[in-house]
Design a protein around this motif. Structure first.
Motif, short mmCIF file in Angstrom:
data_model
loop_
_atom_site.label_atom_id
_atom_site.label_comp_id
_atom_site.label_asym_id
_atom_site.label_seq_id
_atom_site.Cartn_x
_atom_site.Cartn_y
_atom_site.Cartn_z
N LYS A 77 12.98 -30.64 76.27
CA LYS A 77 13.97 -30.86 77.72
C LYS A 77 12.93 -31.25 78.51
O LYS A 77 11.93 -30.82 78.77
N VAL A 78 13.36 -32.37 79.28
CA VAL A 78 12.83 -32.98 80.32
C VAL A 78 13.56 -32.99 81.45
O VAL A 78 14.94 -33.30 81.47
N ARG A 79 13.10 -32.64 82.64
CA ARG A 79 13.59 -32.33 83.90
C ARG A 79 13.15 -33.09 85.02
O ARG A 79 11.92 -32.83 84.98
N VAL A 80 13.66 -34.07 85.64
CA VAL A 80 13.02 -35.00 86.49
C VAL A 80 13.96 -34.79 87.88
O VAL A 80 15.17 -34.83 87.88
N VAL A 81 13.25 -34.56 89.12
CA VAL A 81 13.73 -34.80 90.46
C VAL A 81 13.42 -35.95 91.02
O VAL A 81 12.34 -36.37 91.06
N THR A 88 20.07 -36.02 73.01
CA THR A 88 21.28 -35.17 72.61
C THR A 88 22.01 -34.71 73.91
O THR A 88 23.02 -34.28 73.42
N ARG A 89 21.43 -34.82 74.70
CA ARG A 89 22.24 -34.43 76.27
C ARG A 89 21.41 -35.18 77.33
O ARG A 89 20.02 -35.37 77.45
N LEU A 90 22.40 -35.38 78.21
CA LEU A 90 21.96 -36.01 79.46
C LEU A 90 22.68 -35.73 80.57
O LEU A 90 23.86 -35.84 80.62
N GLY A 131 18.65 -34.12 83.98
CA GLY A 131 17.91 -33.15 82.71
C GLY A 131 18.49 -34.15 81.36
O GLY A 131 19.32 -34.54 81.27
N VAL A 132 17.40 -34.13 80.70
CA VAL A 132 17.52 -34.92 79.31
C VAL A 132 16.94 -33.84 78.27
O VAL A 132 16.04 -33.47 78.50
N ASP A 133 17.75 -33.80 77.09
CA ASP A 133 17.34 -33.26 75.76
C ASP A 133 17.08 -34.49 75.05
O ASP A 133 17.92 -35.17 74.82
N LEU A 134 16.03 -34.31 73.99
CA LEU A 134 15.82 -35.44 73.08
C LEU A 134 15.11 -34.94 71.85
O LEU A 134 14.35 -33.98 72.02
N LEU A 135 15.13 -35.69 71.14
CA LEU A 135 14.53 -35.50 69.91
C LEU A 135 13.15 -36.58 69.65
O LEU A 135 13.56 -38.06 70.03
#
Length: 96
Positions: free
Chosen positions: A17-21, A43-45, A58-62
């Motif tokens: 999970k990547v969270r960027v401001v 998988t999610r943005l 917010g980004v979920d990735l594999l």
């Protein structure tokens, strides 16, 4: 989402999970362009306004750990990025 995925080539990808401001809506556009142009397995943005013109992405990735490091390094190069937080699969279960 499974926290671990093996590709046909045998490479193991973990969930992250990547969270960027970012500073503003233009920064949001730059981050989205950078992330979607790299063929990562997202998988999610999500994006939402965080107040005072700032946005949280917010980004979920594999990805492999090296790929996650590369994504973070690319994000840090953007002048509009204020913070980048990453949670890897091993830590997802302990924070849920």
């Amino acid at each position: 989402m499974s926290p671990r995925h093996t590709t046909h080539a045998g490479t193991t990808h973990d969930a992250a999970k990547v969270r960027v401001v970012v500073t503003d809506a233009l920064g949001l556009q730059r981050v989205l362009t950078l992330l979607t142009g790299r063929h990562h397995a997202f998988t999610r943005l999500s994006a939402e306004e965080a107040g005072t013109g700032r946005w949280t992405v917010g980004v979920d990735l594999l990805a492999t750990p090296d790929e996650v490091d590369l994504v973070v390094a690319r994000l840090h190069r953007l002048p509009c990025v204020l913070t980048v937080d990453v949670t890897l699969a091993g830590r997802l279960a302990s924070t849920a």
